[in-house]
Design an enzyme around this catalytic site. Structure first.
Site, short mmCIF file in Angstrom:
data_model
loop_
_atom_site.label_atom_id
_atom_site.label_comp_id
_atom_site.label_asym_id
_atom_site.label_seq_id
_atom_site.Cartn_x
_atom_site.Cartn_y
_atom_site.Cartn_z
N HIS A 60 0.84 -1.20 0.00
CA HIS A 60 0.00 0.00 0.00
C HIS A 60 0.86 1.24 0.00
O HIS A 60 0.49 2.27 -0.52
CB HIS A 60 -0.92 -0.03 1.20
CG HIS A 60 -1.70 -1.30 1.22
ND1 HIS A 60 -2.61 -1.59 0.24
CD2 HIS A 60 -1.66 -2.37 2.03
CE1 HIS A 60 -3.11 -2.78 0.48
NE2 HIS A 60 -2.54 -3.28 1.55
N ASP A 95 -21.42 11.56 -6.83
CA ASP A 95 -22.70 11.09 -6.32
C ASP A 95 -23.68 10.80 -7.45
O ASP A 95 -24.44 9.83 -7.38
CB ASP A 95 -23.30 12.11 -5.35
CG ASP A 95 -22.73 11.94 -3.95
OD1 ASP A 95 -22.68 10.78 -3.50
OD2 ASP A 95 -22.31 12.93 -3.35
C1 PEP Z 1 -19.64 14.77 -5.97
O1 PEP Z 1 -20.52 14.10 -5.44
O2 PEP Z 1 -19.25 14.62 -7.15
C2 PEP Z 1 -19.00 15.86 -5.21
C3 PEP Z 1 -18.16 16.68 -5.78
O3 PEP Z 1 -19.28 15.93 -3.89
P1 PEP Z 1 -18.60 14.97 -2.78
O4 PEP Z 1 -17.54 14.16 -3.50
O5 PEP Z 1 -18.06 15.87 -1.75
O6 PEP Z 1 -19.77 14.16 -2.34
MG MG Z 2 -21.43 14.76 -3.60
#
Ligand code: PEP
Ligand code: MG
Length: 819
Positions: free
Chosen positions: A449, A709
């Site tokens: 790692h 997300d």
């Molecule tokens: C995402 O979801 O792409 C984002 C930029 O927010 P986070 O990664 O903080 O959830």
């Molecule tokens: Mg996000």
């Protein structure tokens, strides 16, 4: 070495109750001349103050410390009670291990017991064996010799099982084993994995690692219980998918090879690049713990707290590395956190605190070191290497239990090439690449790692070079060639200049990008793309500007709330925002309001456990449910906004109602503060927001696509999932179509769209997103110069053409093959 003699093992005993069992085992200790008869009362007295039940049908009665003078010599005896005897209500014991310990030699037996504790089938075998040698050998040696295994019949396998071959390139090591444990824990069934004559609880990481399953080895996975078939199906599918999530080997590099003239030491290329400079021996501080403690109950509380605190630290490391370098590279910290769940390890420590009056630190050190030694003794080198994981995580807890740290490690303050016997993942993740020109370790392999994290930090590294590196005095000038895995000692003039040439060539491109980093990112047709930074803390704003960022496209404010005992006050938040606004010196900053929940939990907020946290009280939902928390943040933002251009962005908006409520609350706070209006935007990261983008666009000033997300919710793949997360490719046409729809809706309303998820820095993502009409890319600081340079070479017609083809692709792999 303490051995359990088979003459001190009594098989097939019956006991009317716990006291009877303890008296019988006490009698064995007397007969073996280990104790005076009076010590039997001491064994019984211990039961009044401590629970000696270990688990898996095993108990370890032992006397109270004040009676140690009744011990003639340290020894152990075992009473086997095949039918069992009730120890505590609900706990039945088949093996009563009576211990008379003058010093701590018997801990070796305890260590071997923890091995059995992680292995219910083995405990069951010992509970029924008719050969005392089986018990004696197992508790003395910790593992069976092949002949013993052959002599002792294994318990029959349950009727439900499947046989499979582990194809992960390096066998069942920490990451794939963690993936299996994660899945196994989701089922009620008793799940075991068997390799040859060794059987492990599939819900225990240490037990699985102890199986020593190398690549190509076959195992049998067995299940008993209500959901046995479902569990076997899930485990089989996971194993067939390959279990690995991070490319094991160093990525191929097109690097020039150099013929070195000076004395060379050959190691393994672990992270590409070249470094020249003085060496510096990395020393870990010695963690000093007290040997004993007066109050075992207090020590147990300290132990629990230290383990919980270490888990929080690991979660932060995981989050930090994941944000910078992706889920695969961060996976090791998840595996480390799993090691801290191991009941065998924790029970052995607790027992040593109770039984020996050891301090929590001393007991913990003994327990994890013993387990690590067992792993290190494996014949498979890769699996043996996992001992390092256990030692790393063990030290992290130990540090929290320390009285003091002697010779605390100094981190380098000038650029050096770090030499060490081995570096743990957490040591490596904490290095500042500005001071670590290169890394060279005596131990380790390309899949360690440490190597993976060195690559993610862009630090050249050579590993597995041998212990002789530890004899090189600090300050010695060397060349480290991470491309070929060589350390050049006493480099000649020619070596020095060859190294410099390679470095120069490599640096030239980056330097050209860096020099141009303040120029706007204008495509060849004149379309301008704004390239801004994702940041998480006050000190990063200045770095973003230095790196060519044209502002901040995403301030993850939740990082101000992590790693603390309570939420920051309004004034503390104001100070942090003001510092960043000042550093940006007129460049815009998008402040995303608190996005807690999902994978980011904050202990002091007492958030209830949820079945599906990513679908639960997350982001804006949490803020709307805790208006005071939200108001405090909004007040700080509006007060700070007087100092420079600030925009507010709400995370995780999934409905128009949420947006309306968030805006109403924001407006109420703005009026109360007496601040000027600021632009308001939302993150587009939920499919419902995409589908309602036309309506949402009328209510806001801008959209920023949170592709991390949006990908997880569109493809229904948990972005943290140990196996599936690699399928969560944001360039999947389904996600690209979501983005296209979002852009069209925004354009109709005259609003602009940015992207702040990981695909915004992916070279193919840059082309496709600009082709889809995205006008702002918000990315991590190290990527800014390269992305701007790439955009300057891009032609809009080509980008549009490629985006159109990508939208028509059948899957992510086809998109990634587009040229
Ligand atoms: C995402 O979801 O792409 C984002 C930029 O927010 P986070 O990664 O903080 O959830
Ligand atoms: Mg996000």
């Amino acid at each position: 070495m303490l051995r359990l003699d088979s003459s001190s093992v009594r098989l097939g005993a019956r006991a009317s109750d716990k006291t009877d069992a303890i008296r019988q085992v006490g009698q064995l200790l007397v007969e073996a001349q280990f104790i005076e008869p009076g010590y039997v009362d001491s064994l019984l007295a211990r039961e009044q103050v401590a629970n000696t039940f270990l688990g898996n049908g095993i108990a370890i009665p032992h006397g109270v410390p004040k009676d140690r003078d009744l011990i003639k010599t340290t020894g152990v005896a075992v009473l086997q009670v095949p039918e069992g005897v009730e120890w505590n209500p609900g706990d039945r014991v088949n093996l009563v291990v009576g211990i008379a310990a003058k010093s701590d030699e018997h801990l070796q037996i305890l260590g071997n017991l923890t091995d059995v504790l992680g292995d219910p089938a083995e405990a069951a075998r010992l509970a029924r064996t008719t050969n005392p040698e089986d018990i004696a050998a197992r508790l003395s040696a910790g593992k069976q010799t092949p002949s013993q295994a052959a002599a002792a019949p294994l318990p029959e396998d349950p009727p439900r099982y499947f046989d499979t071959v582990i194809t992960s390139p390096h066998g069942l090591h920490a990451r794939p084993a963690t993936a299996l444990v994660d899945i196994a824990k989701g089922f009620q069934a008793t799940l075991r994995a068997r390799r040859g004559d060794r059987v492990a609880d599939a819900k225990s990481l240490i037990a699985l690692l102890n199986l020593g399953v190398a690549s190509g080895a076959s195992i049998r996975v067995m299940a008993e219980g209500p959901d046995a078939d479902e569990a076997l199906g899930a485990l089989r599918a996971a194993i067939e998918q390959g279990l690995e999530e991070e490319e094991a080997a160093a990525p191929p590099v097109e690097a020039p090879s150099v013929e070195w003239q000076g004395l060379t030491l050959a190691g393994v290329a672990a992270s590409p690049g070249m470094a020249a400079g003085p060496v510096w021996q990395y020393q870990r501080g010695k963690i000093v713990v007290a040997a004993t403690a007066r109050d075992p109950a207090a020590e147990l509380v300290r132990l629990d707290r230290a383990i919980e605190a270490a888990k929080r630290e690991l979660a932060e490391l995981h989050q930090g590395v994941e944000t910078k370098s992706g889920a695969g590279k961060a996976a090791i910290f998840k595996a480390h956190a799993e090691l801290l769940e191991d009941r065998g390890l924790i029970n052995a420590t607790r027992e040593a605190v109770r039984a020996e009056a050891f301090s929590a630190g001393h007991a913990w050190e003994q327990s994890y070191s013993r387990q690590a030694e067992a792993l290190a003794a494996k014949s498979d080198a890769v699996l043996a290497g996992r001992a390092a994981d256990l030692r790393d995580v063990g030290r992290q807890v130990l540090r929290l239990l320390a009285e003091r740290i002697a010779d605390a490690p100094k981190l380098p303050q000038t650029p050096v090439i770090l030499l060490a016997d081995d570096l743990s993942p957490s040591d490596t993740a904490r290095l500042d690449p500005a001071y670590a020109l290169g890394i060279c370790t005596g131990a380790g392999g390309p899949t360690s790692h440490t190597a993976i994290i060195a690559r993610s930090l862009d630090i050249p590294a050579v590993v597995g070079i041998g212990d002789s590196v530890l004899d090189i005095p600090d300050g010695t000038a060397v060349v480290l060639d991470g491309n070929s895995g060589t350390l050049v000692l006493e480099p000649t003039q020619a070596d020095q200049s060859a190294a410099r040439q390679v470095q120069a060539d490599l640096a030239e491109r980056r330097e050209a990008e860096r020099r141009a980093c303040y120029r706007p990112a204008m495509m060849t047709d004149g379309t301008r793309i704004e390239v801004v930074a994702n940041i998480a803390g006050p000190e990063e704003a200045a770095k973003a500007v230095e790196a060519g960022g044209e502002g901040v496209g995403l301030l993850r404010t939740e990082f101000l709330f992590l790693g603390r005992e309570r939420a920051p006050t309004e004034d503390e938040q104001l100070a942090a925002y003001a510092q960043m606004i000042q550093a940006l010196n007129g460049l815009p900053m998008i402040i995303r309001t608190l996005d807690i929940g999902g994978d980011k939990s904050v202990p002091y907020m007492a958030m209830p456990a949820e079945e599906n946290p990513f679908l639960g009280e997350r982001g804006i939902r949490l803020c709307l449910n805790r208006p005071e928390l939200f108001r405090t943040q909004l007040r700080a933002i509006f007060r700070a906004a007087a100092g420079g251009p600030v925009r507010i962005m709400f995370p995780m908006i999934s409905t128009l109602e949420e947006l309306a409520r968030a805006k109403a609350l924001t407006e109420e706070v703005r009026r109360a503060v007496g601040a000027e209006p600021v632009e308001i935007g939302i993150m587009i990261e939920v499919p419902s927001a995409v589908m309602m983008a036309e309506e949402l666009a009328r209510q806001v000033d801008f959209f920023s696509v949170g592709s991390n997300d949006l990908t997880q919710y569109t493809l229904a793949v948990d972005r943290m999932h140990p196996l599936l997360s690699r399928q969560a490719d944001g360039l999947h046409p389904a996600v690209l179509r979501m983005i296209e729809r979002t852009v069209r809706a925004a354009e109709q309303a005259g609003k602009w769209v940015g992207v702040c998820g990981g695909i915004a820095a992916d070279p193919l993502g840059v082309i496709l997103l600009t082709g889809l009409g995205v006008r702002e890319l918000s990315i991590s600081i190290p990527s800014i110069a390269a992305v701007k340079a790439q955009i300057r070479g891009l032609d809009m017609a080509r980008a549009r053409g490629l985006a159109k083809r990508a939208l028509a692709c059948a899957g992510a792999a086809e998109v990634r093959r587009l040229r």
